[in-house]
Scaffold this active site. Structure first.
Site, PDB file in Angstrom:
ATOM      1  N   HIS A 156     -91.899 -20.094  19.848  1.00 33.95           N
ATOM      2  CA  HIS A 156     -91.050 -19.132  19.156  1.00 33.95           C
ATOM      3  C   HIS A 156     -89.712 -19.764  18.784  1.00 33.95           C
ATOM      4  O   HIS A 156     -89.152 -20.563  19.537  1.00 33.95           O
ATOM      5  CB  HIS A 156     -90.776 -17.914  20.043  1.00 33.95           C
ATOM      6  N   ASP A 203     -76.854 -18.993  14.084  1.00 34.83           N
ATOM      7  CA  ASP A 203     -77.437 -20.250  14.530  1.00 34.83           C
ATOM      8  C   ASP A 203     -78.945 -20.079  14.644  1.00 34.83           C
ATOM      9  O   ASP A 203     -79.428 -19.041  15.133  1.00 34.83           O
ATOM     10  CB  ASP A 203     -76.895 -20.649  15.909  1.00 34.83           C
ATOM     11  N   ASP A 233     -79.155 -24.623  17.403  1.00 38.45           N
ATOM     12  CA  ASP A 233     -79.192 -25.798  16.536  1.00 38.45           C
ATOM     13  C   ASP A 233     -78.029 -26.742  16.834  1.00 38.45           C
ATOM     14  O   ASP A 233     -78.175 -27.968  16.773  1.00 38.45           O
ATOM     15  CB  ASP A 233     -79.208 -25.399  15.055  1.00 38.45           C
ATOM     16  N   ASP A 234     -76.874 -26.183  17.200  1.00 40.39           N
ATOM     17  CA  ASP A 234     -75.728 -27.027  17.554  1.00 40.39           C
ATOM     18  C   ASP A 234     -76.048 -27.910  18.761  1.00 40.39           C
ATOM     19  O   ASP A 234     -75.660 -29.083  18.813  1.00 40.39           O
ATOM     20  CB  ASP A 234     -74.506 -26.163  17.875  1.00 40.39           C
ATOM     21  N   CYS A 244     -90.537 -19.959  13.891  1.00 42.71           N
ATOM     22  CA  CYS A 244     -89.708 -19.215  12.945  1.00 42.71           C
ATOM     23  C   CYS A 244     -88.282 -19.762  12.924  1.00 42.71           C
ATOM     24  O   CYS A 244     -87.789 -20.276  13.930  1.00 42.71           O
ATOM     25  CB  CYS A 244     -89.674 -17.737  13.323  1.00 42.71           C
ATOM     26  N   ASP A 249     -79.579 -28.859  11.974  1.00 42.66           N
ATOM     27  CA  ASP A 249     -78.283 -28.865  11.278  1.00 42.66           C
ATOM     28  C   ASP A 249     -78.090 -30.112  10.420  1.00 42.66           C
ATOM     29  O   ASP A 249     -77.018 -30.725  10.424  1.00 42.66           O
ATOM     30  CB  ASP A 249     -77.131 -28.746  12.283  1.00 42.66           C
TER      31      ASP A 249
END
Length: 258
Positions: A146, A162, A178-179, A202, A209
């Site tokens: 997920h 994010d 993502d950071d 998803c 990034d």
């Protein structure tokens, strides 16, 4: 993806380009009435008509390393059924077609037989991959599970959210932003290492990034993300005492297919 690139446990007779791989994935999704558009993101623009390769020419002599993660969330709300099979298929594909070896793989599955794909284990596997990799090596990361979105907490997202990966223990430890992935997996990777990531979840199109994006049927070539803030990312790299991805240097590249 494995069905497209490794049907009947054999490499396709034709060499598919990056554009063709993405377009065929989109066609497969459309035939199943899915509306998702697969996306290729990269640290640098390159010709999407070039053949799809995990091991670029000139990198054949380096070590090939992989982190493969599949989460079915067994017994939980939103349980999935195919993520373990995805990992097994991808493992066979990269070993048979691209020469990866099992001793250079980390596999995380919630199947009772492998190390669990918890937040700590996922980030630990990525940290170890970065630490072990040397110039000339080829790295491949695969995640099937997920993905999600959380409100942006540092102002670097135009849409205010994010993108995230959802580890097995997300209720206790939270989602992986993502950071986090950029700081842990992309920025500190040594110059000269080729990193390709396949995120089958998803909201994963920009989960690393990266500044350049290609969407089949939407764009002809890579497009730079609007208002992409290179400055803060370079600052992150400096803070980690690492070399930031040089978007003009093809020897140091990172891309994701989602």
């Amino acid at each position: 993806r494995a069905v497209l690139l490794y049907a009947n446990c054999r490499r396709p007779d034709e060499d598919l380009s990056f554009r063709e791989v993405l377009q065929r994935i989109r066609d497969i999704l459309s035939s199943g009435k899915y509306t998702q558009i697969p996306q290729l993101s990269s640290s640098r623009p390159f010709n999407v008509a070039t053949p799809f390769e995990l091991v670029p020419k000139g990198k054949e002599g380096g070590t090939r390393r992989a982190v493969l993660i599949g989460i079915n969330y067994v017994g939980m709300k939103g349980e999935l059924s195919g993520c373990h099979n995805d990992v097994h298929n991808i493992k066979d594909y990269i070993m048979d077609v691209w020469g990866f070896r099992e001793e250079n793989m980390t596999i995380l599955l919630d199947d009772g037989q492998h190390k669990l794909p918890t937040r700590a284990n996922i980030l630990g596997a990525y940290n170890q991959l970065v630490e072990d990799s040397q110039p000339g090596d080829v790295c491949f990361c695969h995640f099937s599970g997920h993905g999600g979105m959380l409100p942006d907490d540092n102002g670097d997202e135009d849409d205010g959210f994010d993108e995230t990966l959802i580890p097995l223990d997300f209720k206790q430890t939270g989602q992986i932003r993502d950071d986090d992935l950029y700081k842990i997996l992309v920025v500190p990777m040594k110059r000269g290492v080729t990193l390709t990531c396949l995120y089958d979840c998803c909201h994963s199109g920009t989960v690393l990034d990266l500044p350049y994006n290609f969407r089949p049927g939407e764009t002809e070539e890579f497009e730079e993300e609007a208002n992409f803030q290179f400055g803060p990312l370079i600052s992150i790299a400096a803070g980690l005492a690492a070399t930031c991805i040089n978007t003009n240097d093809p020897a140091n590249s990172c891309c994701t297919v989602s």
